[in-house]
Each structure stands twice: as C-alpha cells, then as structure tokens.
Design a protein around this motif. Structure first.
Motif, PDB file in Angstrom:
ATOM      1  N   SER A  59       0.872  -1.183   0.000  1.00  0.00           N
ATOM      2  CA  SER A  59       0.000   0.000   0.000  1.00  0.00           C
ATOM      3  C   SER A  59       0.900   1.222   0.000  1.00  0.00           C
ATOM      4  N   GLU A  60       1.466   1.505  -1.139  1.00  0.00           N
ATOM      5  CA  GLU A  60       2.473   2.576  -1.168  1.00  0.00           C
ATOM      6  C   GLU A  60       1.896   3.927  -0.756  1.00  0.00           C
ATOM      7  N   GLN A  61       0.632   4.165  -1.085  1.00  0.00           N
ATOM      8  CA  GLN A  61       0.042   5.449  -0.661  1.00  0.00           C
ATOM      9  C   GLN A  61      -0.097   5.493   0.851  1.00  0.00           C
ATOM     10  N   ALA A  62      -0.505   4.363   1.425  1.00  0.00           N
ATOM     11  CA  ALA A  62      -0.634   4.324   2.889  1.00  0.00           C
ATOM     12  C   ALA A  62       0.738   4.446   3.549  1.00  0.00           C
ATOM     13  N   ILE A  63       1.751   3.859   2.932  1.00  0.00           N
ATOM     14  CA  ILE A  63       3.096   3.925   3.529  1.00  0.00           C
ATOM     15  C   ILE A  63       3.576   5.377   3.578  1.00  0.00           C
ATOM     16  N   GLY A  65       1.776   8.118   3.126  1.00  0.00           N
ATOM     17  CA  GLY A  65       0.833   8.948   3.875  1.00  0.00           C
ATOM     18  C   GLY A  65       1.019   8.773   5.378  1.00  0.00           C
ATOM     19  N   ALA A  66       1.205   7.533   5.788  1.00  0.00           N
ATOM     20  CA  ALA A  66       1.403   7.269   7.221  1.00  0.00           C
ATOM     21  C   ALA A  66       2.694   7.912   7.701  1.00  0.00           C
ATOM     22  N   ASP A  92       1.661  11.166  -5.654  1.00  0.00           N
ATOM     23  CA  ASP A  92       0.879  12.255  -5.067  1.00  0.00           C
ATOM     24  C   ASP A  92       1.528  12.736  -3.772  1.00  0.00           C
ATOM     25  N   PHE A  93       1.959  11.770  -2.966  1.00  0.00           N
ATOM     26  CA  PHE A  93       2.512  12.146  -1.663  1.00  0.00           C
ATOM     27  C   PHE A  93       3.842  12.874  -1.795  1.00  0.00           C
TER      28      PHE A  93
ATOM     29  N   GLY B 134      -1.329   8.094   9.754  1.00  0.00           N
ATOM     30  CA  GLY B 134       0.026   8.333  10.257  1.00  0.00           C
ATOM     31  C   GLY B 134       0.018   9.099  11.568  1.00  0.00           C
ATOM     32  N   GLU B 164      -6.605   1.703   1.043  1.00  0.00           N
ATOM     33  CA  GLU B 164      -5.297   1.467   1.665  1.00  0.00           C
ATOM     34  C   GLU B 164      -5.299   1.965   3.109  1.00  0.00           C
TER      35      GLU B 164
END
Lengths: 325, 337
Positions: A59-63, A65-66, A92-93, B134, B164
């Motif tokens: 989940s690259e966006q979640a990674i 984004g997190a 995007d991030f 996050g 996600e």
C-alpha cells in the motif's frame, strides 16, 4: 574504519539513528522480518522489535501517507518504497503533499521524513523495476534528493537525511548494494548539499551520480592510462540541495564539462547542470558541455540490451575521447 | 423543566446543545458570507462550501478533545471553523489576504491551523486519509491520547487511498476515525450512479472488519453521540471507526457550479424539510431553550462574522517577500549554493 557493503551501510545508518532517537521508526514492505528484498535492512527487526521496524501491506500510498502524518505530528519516520518505479503509484505524496504542506500552511506543517528506495538498472529487471527516476524528484520544489555512491556516503547521508527537517527522497542504487567500502567507525553523519571531488584532474570534469560515479572514475583512469587525459570526477551526492560551487570550481579549473546520467535523456539532471554552467561559466568553457545519458527509451530486460542502454565505462571513455580529440 | 425529562434523547445537556448550535450557526453564516464575498469578487480562485453539512463538522468537533487532530478536504472551511480557528483567519485566507491563516499561500482548499489541531486541508482526493492514519500511528507509538479524525466526501470512497488507509488502520488498530460526508453527489454526478454499493462508505466497512455505521448527518445530536462512541473506542485502544453521515450539499460543488444536475425540487426539499440549522433550532425550542437565548447566539455569531469580514477586507494582500519563504524548513527556498 570498517569494511561494509553498501547494503550493510543502509542498515548501519538506520540503526545509528534509531539508537539515537526514539522517534525514528522504519516502515515498508518486507523490510522487517525478511530484512528487505535487497537485504538492506537485515537485523533491524531483531534489534529494535516490531514497534519500530514494521512490515506493511503493499500500500504505497498508505506507507508514504502514514510516514507523512507521523512526521507532521512529531516522529521522524523512514519509509521504504521497494523499487523507485513504484513511487509512481504514490507520487501524489511526493509531488503534492510532503513537498507542499509546509509552503501551503506557511510553515505551520513540518515533514521530517526519509523515503528510501531502490533505484537504477543493471539487474535485468526490465522497464518497471530498473528506472533511474532521481530527475523526477529533482523537479519538485520542497523536497531534498540524495543518491549516494559509496557505503560511507550511504551511512553518512542517510543519517543526515533522518536528522534533516525536510522530506528527503533517498535513492539507493540496486547495482551498488554489493560493493564494499570503508565506513568510519562510530557515529557518522555527513552533510546534505555537498558534492565531492572523488578523482582530481585538470583536463575535463565529469559530473556523475550513484552507479555512474564508479563508472566515471574507471573511465577517467583508463583515459589517463591510455591517453594521458586527466579527468576530474565530481560525485554530486545530493541533487537537492545542489552543490554548484564544487561543480563550478571544477569546471573553472578544467574548462570542460561532461555529465554522466543514468536517467533517460529528456530533462535529466545533467540538463539543469549544463544550463547553469552555460549561464554562469560560458567563458570558462573551452568547448561544448556534453551529456552522456541513457537514451530516451524504456529499459530492456535482456542483458546485452540493458548493457548498451545505461552509460558504461566504455561509452563514457569513448565519448570523452571523441569529444576531446 | 418537567417537560424536558419526558422528552426522549435528553442525554445531551443544554450547555452542550447550545455549543452545537453555535458551531453550526457560525459555519452557516461564515459560509454564506464566503459565498457573498465571491459575488463581490473578493474571494478569488475556487471555494467549496459546506452549506447544509454543518451538523457533521459541529458534531465531531464538539466531541473532540483539544489535542485531537482534524484532517480535511478542500471542503474544509466548516471543520476548520468548528475547531475554533479564527473567523478572520478563515475569511482572510479565502480572500487571500495577509491576515489569512496561511497568509494567502494556501487558499480556500488548504485551510490549516495546527494550533487548533487542524492539520491541513488537502485537495487531492484521498491523500489525507493515510496522513490521518500516520498521525494515529504516532499517537499509538508515542503513547499520546489524541485521536485523528479525517473528513471526506462520498466520492473519496472510490479512490485507492481510501481502501489502503482503512486496511492499514485496522491492521495496526490505530486511533483514527474516518468520517464520510455523503452529500449524494460526487462533484456533479450522483454517487449511486458510479458506485458498486448503495452506501459508499458503510457498505465497504465489512471488507475491513469494521461495523457498518450510517447516521443522519443533518442531526447534530446524532453526529455528536456517534462521535463520542468512536472517540471513546479509539482512546481505549480498540481501533478505528468508519462513519457514513447522510447529508446534502445545499451549494454547488464549487463556486463554478450552479448545480443544474439536481432533479427539480430536490434542493428545495432538503432546504425545507431537512436543513440541519432549522432542525436544530426547533429542537432547542422543544427542549425548552428560550427564543431569546437562540436569538442571542445568532446575533453574536453574525456580529463576529461581520467584524471578521471587515477586518479581512481591510487586511493588506500578502507582502511579496513571503513568496519564497517556508519552502524548506530553514524558512527559505534555496535549492543550490
């Protein structure tokens, strides 16, 4: 000094910073229990445990984004995007979020994080797992862009990136993971925005990055041996901030500029450097500035084809010889 | 007083109810003012109003504690105001003046006030969901007791980052609350016409092991109660919630949208029969709040917004020297030596 591989220097850099600062944590796909697909983070999970070294879903966006949400609110996360090509699914991030939140909020939001990623070709992985995309990152205001070529630089620049207050995209070259080199014992922290003359010379300047640095040095050595041409090689190390002083000083000394880039031709980082040099040092140049790049094509998988695509020692050698003769 | 006890749903005290009303009314008046300022060409660029959706912002913000974090979309004026951001700062930012929350560098779509826990408004659909995750990870990691709340529209449920973020939050049991404001339209397109399920957020909840929660988003009390349960769950370490609030956007998607795609009578129906402000005003009366008290709240809100409007109008545009500040953490923009 200790002998470390480039991949061991990654783990050493992360470990050094995690030991120093509790707010540093590390996330990514297969990075914890498996130690990373390139084995660059082996041992970190055992040393720091599941709270600080975390396997994530694909989940690259979640990674990203997190990592960003954590960085905005008090942590200094390191996030791995396994292959730099995958950054396209979470760009995007990089392009819209971490690079712009500080500016859009007029300084209210901060984003001290590091995105580590495996960049570059030479592994016969084909067009979607081999790209050099550091020039994509360089085009975005608000982030810093690092791409080390030696184990010592990996550790030192990674430490500097973790301590930096800005988001840093840290490009590790996949074809360099196995190389060995001297790394200072004890705490080692380098400085972002500093290029390095890795081979002094007087007849021409090569500016190179990551895998292209050892190739440029080998080509320079061969030019000296075969033809007595004395080429200076500058390792840029960080594209942003860009150490133009070191590059300019070299060009003023030698009067000739070559860039060796693994990114495809159009809008590669060399184009920017050539443009700056032409603007500012035109009368110091004794001839055209020349870019040696990967042609503007997707990368092929076949070894013979990939080898003629990415600038090789022979291509660098021949091109410089052709131009200087 | 005897009357109050016989009423149902008397669990929210009067003080809290007045707070909820004040918050909704402030958002209503400030958003209407933003609209008027467009017409005067004093608000430039675009703007996305929350007229008709005030109860969601008010209900959640009223249930939050001070250190909780809000993550908003470009339709974020309401959530920013609900956390107590200055009205001058909000209207000033819409008018791109120096007094704006971000001194005109962000604009309407990026309202941020970290001093009030508003961790930004983001205009690329979906991006702020992982960011809220996050923030929740940091809270869990560092042992803080704050909860992240992320507000988004129905359209967001069809983008990858939504999925996600939900999976990630559930896997690590993070203190984050996902609030879908289902206002029926993804920009100009009816959401049900382009979504595989009827309830775009709630019907996806089971895919992530979450309860399917659908509430009346135009009832500030219901929003407030639901929020309280979710915050208490998150703070006890029991992980995230996904809440779908049914509501209706009374304005266009953005300033450029007259809303021509709405069926005849739909907007009137919502305004007449299901306006959160009108409904809440009636409820206050029903619970014995004096008309005078309500009038007092409304007058003081109007005065606040009027004064803020004047102050923002009189504020200078941002000075040119801030153009290149705060690109990097050292305050500047230098990318080379």
């Amino acid at each position: 000094m200790a002998q470390l591989t480039y991949r061991e220097a990654v783990a050493a850099g992360i470990a050094q910073e995690m030991e120093r600062d509790e707010t540093v944590a590390f996330i990514g796909e297969d990075v914890a229990r498996a130690g990373g697909v390139f084995k660059a983070t082996v041992g970190l999970f055992d040393k720091f445990g599941p709270k600080r070294v975390i396997d994530t879903p694909i989940s690259e966006q979640a990674i990203l984004g997190a990592a960003m949400g954590a960085a905005m609110t008090g942590m200094r996360p390191i996030a791995e995007i396994m292959f730099s090509d995958f950054l396209a699914v979470c760009w995007d991030f990089v392009a819209n979020e971490m690079s712009k939140s500080r500016y859009m909020s007029d300084g209210q939001l901060k984003c001290p994080l590091v995105v580590r990623t495996g960049n570059g070709g030479g592994s016969r992985f084909g067009a979607q797992h081999s790209q050099s995309i550091e020039n994509w990152a360089m085009a975005i205001p608000g982030i810093k862009v690092v791409a080390p070529s030696t184990p010592a630089d990996v550790k030192g620049l990674l430490a500097a990136s973790v301590r930096d207050e800005d988001p840093v995209i840290f490009f590790e070259h996949k074809s360099l993971y196995a190389i060995k080199g001297e790394v200072p014992e004890g705490e080692h922290v380098d400085t972002l925005g500093t290029a390095k003359v890795v081979r002094p010379g007087k007849d021409a300047t090569i500016v190179a990055l990551a895998l292209m640095v050892p190739r440029a040095v080998q080509a320079a050595d061969k030019l000296m041996t075969d033809h007595g041409i004395d080429v200076e090689v500058v390792d840029i190390r960080t594209l942003v901030p860009l150490d133009m002083k070191t590059i300019s000083n070299s060009v003023i000394k030698t009067g000739r500029l070559f860039t060796v880039e693994e990114n495809p031709r159009l809008c590669g980082w060399g184009a920017e450097i050539v443009s700056i040099v032409v603007d500012e040092l035109f009368w110091d140049l004794d001839g055209p500035a020349v870019r040696i790049t990967t042609p503007h094509i997707p990368l092929p998988a076949a070894d013979n084809l990939e080898d003629i695509t990415i600038p090789s020692v022979d291509r660098i050698y021949s091109k410089i010889l052709e131009v200087l003769r | 007083m005897a009357k109050k006890k016989t009423l149902k749903n008397n669990d929210i005290d009067e003080k809290k109810r007045l707070e909820l009303y004040n918050s909704q009314y402030l958002i209503r008046v400030a958003e209407q003012r933003a609209y008027d300022l467009f017409l005067e060409n004093l608000v430039k660029g675009t703007s996305h109003l929350s007229l008709g959706q005030e109860a969601i912002a008010a209900g959640f913000a009223t249930a939050m504690q001070e250190n909780d974090k809000s993550f908003c979309t470009y339709r974020g004026h309401a959530h920013t105001l609900a956390r107590g951001a200055s009205v001058v700062g909000v209207l000033g930012e819409l008018m791109q003046r120096d007094c704006g929350l971000m001194r005109g560098k962000g604009g309407s779509m990026h309202l941020t006030d970290t001093s009030k826990g508003v961790m930004g408004s983001y205009a690329i659909i979906g991006a702020h969901l992982p960011m809220a995750v996050g923030s929740a990870w940091r809270a869990q990691y560092m042992g803080h007791d704050d909860v992240a709340t992320v507000f988004f529209g129905d359209g967001t449920t069809n983008i990858g980052a939504f999925h996600e973020a939900l999976n990630y939050a559930v896997v690590y049991k993070l203190p984050v609350i996902f609030v879908c404001e289902n206002n029926n339209y993804m920009e100009y397109t009816p959401i049900e016409s382009i979504t595989a399920v009827k309830n775009p957020a709630a019907d996806r909840a089971s895919a992530y092991g979450l309860d399917s929660i659908i509430i009346d988003g135009n009832d500030a009390d219901e929003v407030y109660r639901t929020a309280q349960v979710a915050y208490s769950k998150a703070r006890s370490g029991d992980g995230p919630s996904l809440i779908e609030c049914k509501t209706y956007r009374q304005s266009g998607h953005s300033r450029a949208d007259p809303g021509a795609y709405r069926p005849d009578g739909e907007l009137d129906h919502w305004k007449k029969n299901n306006d959160p402000i009108t409904r809440y005003r009636s409820r206050l009366i029903e619970f014995g709040v004096k008309q005078k008290t309500i009038d007092g709240i409304e007058a003081s809100v109007k005065k606040l917004v009027d004064e803020a409007t004047e102050e923002a109008k009189n504020s200078p545009v941002p000075p040119e020297e801030i153009l290149t500040t705060n690109v990097y953490a050292n305050g500047g923009w230098a990318w080379r030596n």
